[in-house]
Design an enzyme around this catalytic site. Sequence first.
Site, PDB file in Angstrom:
ATOM      1  N   GLY A  25       0.859  -1.191   0.000  1.00  0.00           N
ATOM      2  CA  GLY A  25       0.000   0.000   0.000  1.00  0.00           C
ATOM      3  C   GLY A  25       0.885   1.227   0.000  1.00  0.00           C
ATOM      4  O   GLY A  25       1.930   1.251  -0.649  1.00  0.00           O
TER       5      GLY A  25
ATOM      6  N   ILE B 177      -3.529  -7.693  11.773  1.00  0.00           N
ATOM      7  CA  ILE B 177      -3.600  -8.932  12.532  1.00  0.00           C
ATOM      8  C   ILE B 177      -3.083  -8.670  13.944  1.00  0.00           C
ATOM      9  O   ILE B 177      -2.019  -8.052  14.113  1.00  0.00           O
ATOM     10  CB  ILE B 177      -2.778 -10.035  11.832  1.00  0.00           C
ATOM     11  CG1 ILE B 177      -3.268 -10.208  10.379  1.00  0.00           C
ATOM     12  CG2 ILE B 177      -2.899 -11.361  12.588  1.00  0.00           C
ATOM     13  CD1 ILE B 177      -2.440 -11.170   9.551  1.00  0.00           C
TER      14      ILE B 177
ATOM     15  N   TYR C 256       4.639  -9.762   2.620  1.00  0.00           N
ATOM     16  CA  TYR C 256       4.176  -9.346   1.283  1.00  0.00           C
ATOM     17  C   TYR C 256       4.242 -10.544   0.343  1.00  0.00           C
ATOM     18  O   TYR C 256       5.181 -11.339   0.399  1.00  0.00           O
ATOM     19  CB  TYR C 256       5.064  -8.233   0.730  1.00  0.00           C
ATOM     20  CG  TYR C 256       4.862  -6.900   1.407  1.00  0.00           C
ATOM     21  CD1 TYR C 256       3.700  -6.154   1.199  1.00  0.00           C
ATOM     22  CD2 TYR C 256       5.844  -6.379   2.255  1.00  0.00           C
ATOM     23  CE1 TYR C 256       3.511  -4.935   1.817  1.00  0.00           C
ATOM     24  CE2 TYR C 256       5.665  -5.151   2.880  1.00  0.00           C
ATOM     25  CZ  TYR C 256       4.492  -4.435   2.655  1.00  0.00           C
ATOM     26  OH  TYR C 256       4.315  -3.233   3.272  1.00  0.00           O
TER      27      TYR C 256
ATOM     28  N   PHE D 116     -10.476  12.430  11.347  1.00  0.00           N
ATOM     29  CA  PHE D 116      -9.985  12.801  12.679  1.00  0.00           C
ATOM     30  C   PHE D 116      -9.193  14.094  12.566  1.00  0.00           C
ATOM     31  O   PHE D 116      -8.644  14.405  11.502  1.00  0.00           O
ATOM     32  CB  PHE D 116      -9.102  11.678  13.243  1.00  0.00           C
ATOM     33  CG  PHE D 116      -9.864  10.425  13.556  1.00  0.00           C
ATOM     34  CD1 PHE D 116     -10.484  10.239  14.786  1.00  0.00           C
ATOM     35  CD2 PHE D 116      -9.985   9.423  12.596  1.00  0.00           C
ATOM     36  CE1 PHE D 116     -11.208   9.084  15.055  1.00  0.00           C
ATOM     37  CE2 PHE D 116     -10.709   8.266  12.858  1.00  0.00           C
ATOM     38  CZ  PHE D 116     -11.313   8.093  14.093  1.00  0.00           C
TER      39      PHE D 116
ATOM     40  N   GLU E 255      -7.938  -3.450   4.266  1.00  0.00           N
ATOM     41  CA  GLU E 255      -6.681  -3.607   5.018  1.00  0.00           C
ATOM     42  C   GLU E 255      -6.923  -4.341   6.325  1.00  0.00           C
ATOM     43  O   GLU E 255      -7.810  -3.983   7.079  1.00  0.00           O
ATOM     44  CB  GLU E 255      -6.102  -2.244   5.380  1.00  0.00           C
ATOM     45  CG  GLU E 255      -6.003  -1.259   4.253  1.00  0.00           C
ATOM     46  CD  GLU E 255      -5.504   0.095   4.757  1.00  0.00           C
ATOM     47  OE1 GLU E 255      -4.821   0.143   5.796  1.00  0.00           O
ATOM     48  OE2 GLU E 255      -5.812   1.104   4.114  1.00  0.00           O
TER      49      GLU E 255
ATOM     50  N   ARG F 155     -17.769   0.052  13.435  1.00  0.00           N
ATOM     51  CA  ARG F 155     -18.179   1.459  13.256  1.00  0.00           C
ATOM     52  C   ARG F 155     -17.888   1.903  11.823  1.00  0.00           C
ATOM     53  O   ARG F 155     -17.143   1.250  11.109  1.00  0.00           O
ATOM     54  CB  ARG F 155     -17.403   2.365  14.236  1.00  0.00           C
ATOM     55  CG  ARG F 155     -15.896   2.352  13.959  1.00  0.00           C
ATOM     56  CD  ARG F 155     -15.132   3.348  14.832  1.00  0.00           C
ATOM     57  NE  ARG F 155     -13.696   3.195  14.650  1.00  0.00           N
ATOM     58  CZ  ARG F 155     -12.984   3.842  13.745  1.00  0.00           C
ATOM     59  NH1 ARG F 155     -13.572   4.692  12.909  1.00  0.00           N
ATOM     60  NH2 ARG F 155     -11.679   3.649  13.653  1.00  0.00           N
TER      61      ARG F 155
HETATM   62  P1  ADP Z   1       1.467  -1.087   3.273  1.00  0.00           P
HETATM   63  O1  ADP Z   1       1.019   0.313   3.045  1.00  0.00           O
HETATM   64  O2  ADP Z   1       2.424  -1.578   2.205  1.00  0.00           O
HETATM   65  O3  ADP Z   1       0.300  -2.007   3.479  1.00  0.00           O
HETATM   66  P2  ADP Z   1       1.957  -1.118   6.151  1.00  0.00           P
HETATM   67  O4  ADP Z   1       2.788  -0.125   6.847  1.00  0.00           O
HETATM   68  O5  ADP Z   1       0.472  -1.065   6.325  1.00  0.00           O
HETATM   69  O6  ADP Z   1       2.338  -1.055   4.614  1.00  0.00           O
HETATM   70  O7  ADP Z   1       2.506  -2.532   6.598  1.00  0.00           O
HETATM   71  C1  ADP Z   1       1.857  -3.686   6.146  1.00  0.00           C
HETATM   72  C2  ADP Z   1       2.770  -4.891   6.045  1.00  0.00           C
HETATM   73  O8  ADP Z   1       3.367  -5.183   7.317  1.00  0.00           O
HETATM   74  C3  ADP Z   1       1.980  -6.143   5.693  1.00  0.00           C
HETATM   75  O9  ADP Z   1       1.824  -6.282   4.287  1.00  0.00           O
HETATM   76  C4  ADP Z   1       2.813  -7.266   6.299  1.00  0.00           C
HETATM   77  O10 ADP Z   1       3.765  -7.721   5.361  1.00  0.00           O
HETATM   78  C5  ADP Z   1       3.522  -6.588   7.480  1.00  0.00           C
HETATM   79  N1  ADP Z   1       2.983  -6.920   8.816  1.00  0.00           N
HETATM   80  C6  ADP Z   1       3.746  -7.259   9.888  1.00  0.00           C
HETATM   81  N2  ADP Z   1       3.011  -7.496  10.980  1.00  0.00           N
HETATM   82  C7  ADP Z   1       1.700  -7.323  10.614  1.00  0.00           C
HETATM   83  C8  ADP Z   1       0.445  -7.443  11.321  1.00  0.00           C
HETATM   84  N3  ADP Z   1       0.403  -7.780  12.636  1.00  0.00           N
HETATM   85  N4  ADP Z   1      -0.693  -7.198  10.634  1.00  0.00           N
HETATM   86  C9  ADP Z   1      -0.647  -6.849   9.329  1.00  0.00           C
HETATM   87  N5  ADP Z   1       0.502  -6.713   8.607  1.00  0.00           N
HETATM   88  C10 ADP Z   1       1.684  -6.948   9.231  1.00  0.00           C
HETATM   89  N1  RBF Z   2      -8.618   5.523   8.456  1.00  0.00           N
HETATM   90  C1  RBF Z   2      -9.428   6.615   8.509  1.00  0.00           C
HETATM   91  O1  RBF Z   2      -9.214   7.555   7.776  1.00  0.00           O
HETATM   92  N2  RBF Z   2     -10.495   6.672   9.382  1.00  0.00           N
HETATM   93  C2  RBF Z   2     -10.788   5.650  10.241  1.00  0.00           C
HETATM   94  O2  RBF Z   2     -11.762   5.746  10.984  1.00  0.00           O
HETATM   95  C3  RBF Z   2      -9.924   4.496  10.223  1.00  0.00           C
HETATM   96  N3  RBF Z   2     -10.136   3.469  11.068  1.00  0.00           N
HETATM   97  C4  RBF Z   2      -9.314   2.372  11.033  1.00  0.00           C
HETATM   98  C5  RBF Z   2      -9.538   1.322  11.902  1.00  0.00           C
HETATM   99  C6  RBF Z   2      -8.729   0.185  11.874  1.00  0.00           C
HETATM  100  C7  RBF Z   2      -8.994  -0.937  12.830  1.00  0.00           C
HETATM  101  C8  RBF Z   2      -7.654   0.110  10.943  1.00  0.00           C
HETATM  102  C9  RBF Z   2      -6.767  -1.091  10.897  1.00  0.00           C
HETATM  103  C10 RBF Z   2      -7.421   1.175  10.078  1.00  0.00           C
HETATM  104  C11 RBF Z   2      -8.247   2.299  10.104  1.00  0.00           C
HETATM  105  N4  RBF Z   2      -8.036   3.368   9.243  1.00  0.00           N
HETATM  106  C12 RBF Z   2      -8.842   4.470   9.290  1.00  0.00           C
HETATM  107  C13 RBF Z   2      -7.110   3.229   8.104  1.00  0.00           C
HETATM  108  C14 RBF Z   2      -5.764   3.836   8.283  1.00  0.00           C
HETATM  109  O3  RBF Z   2      -5.830   5.175   7.888  1.00  0.00           O
HETATM  110  C15 RBF Z   2      -4.860   3.031   7.343  1.00  0.00           C
HETATM  111  O4  RBF Z   2      -4.735   1.722   7.867  1.00  0.00           O
HETATM  112  C16 RBF Z   2      -3.517   3.649   7.169  1.00  0.00           C
HETATM  113  O5  RBF Z   2      -3.660   4.798   6.374  1.00  0.00           O
HETATM  114  C17 RBF Z   2      -2.539   2.703   6.496  1.00  0.00           C
HETATM  115  O6  RBF Z   2      -2.954   2.312   5.236  1.00  0.00           O
HETATM  116 MG    MG Z   3      -1.265  -1.378   4.852  1.00  0.00          MG
END
Ligand code: ADP
Ligand code: RBF
Ligand code: MG
Length: 155
Positions: free
Chosen positions: A15, A82, A91, A109, A79, A104
């Site tokens: 992402g 875990i 990945y 925010f 997204e 919700r």
């Molecule tokens: P991206 O924008 O590429 O999704 P993130 O900062 O959201 O990057 O990180 C996501 C990556 O982190 C996942 O694709 C996975 O490889 C790794 N990762 C490590 N621990 C976790 C976890 N507990 N839940 C989800 N992804 C995790």
């Molecule tokens: N992004 C928002 O803009 N508003 C939200 O209310 C919001 N709630 C989230 C709740 C959970 C449990 C998770 C995992 C993500 C949420 N996000 C929300 C997304 C967040 O902005 C996003 O995971 C990061 O930008 C990384 O891609």
């Molecule tokens: Mg991500």
Amino acid sequence: MKHLPYFCRGKVVRGFGRGSKQLGIPTANFPEQVVDNLPCDFSTGIYYGWASVGNGDVHKMVLSIGWNPYYKNTKKSVETHIIHTFKEDFYGEILSIVITGYIRPERNFSSIDALISAIQDDIEEAKRQLDLPEHLKLKEDNFFHMPESKIMNGH
Ligand code: ADP
Ligand code: RBF
Ligand code: MG
């Protein structure tokens, strides 16, 4: 909630890299194809359920479906965070999830700290809900115990 429980499987793609770096909450993103395959009336918002990477253990998860209003994304994302500490990124691996409950709608925010704090509340809520029998039973679903060969064949 309509469509729940919802079973879904797909490859973990890159992402924006914001989850872990900016929020301290990594989220495994699904490819566009998986996002487009959701029923068209599946509500955006924050959900919880169970997740497994490859043939690994099944863990609690929280899930965000939508456009991340705080970041004003133009593409819908699905997204999964875990609730488990992994040694390494995963990945390219196959992520299997079952969505069992809704928390919700997505919100905007006024600060990143407010977003992080809301996500932490979601995680606590998910942990509590998933211990209830109606959600706990889905952890044992056959969906998570499919042989590798079938996963590779895409059946
Ligand atoms: P991206 O924008 O590429 O999704 P993130 O900062 O959201 O990057 O990180 C996501 C990556 O982190 C996942 O694709 C996975 O490889 C790794 N990762 C490590 N621990 C976790 C976890 N507990 N839940 C989800 N992804 C995790
Ligand atoms: N992004 C928002 O803009 N508003 C939200 O209310 C919001 N709630 C989230 C709740 C959970 C449990 C998770 C995992 C993500 C949420 N996000 C929300 C997304 C967040 O902005 C996003 O995971 C990061 O930008 C990384 O891609
Ligand atoms: Mg991500």
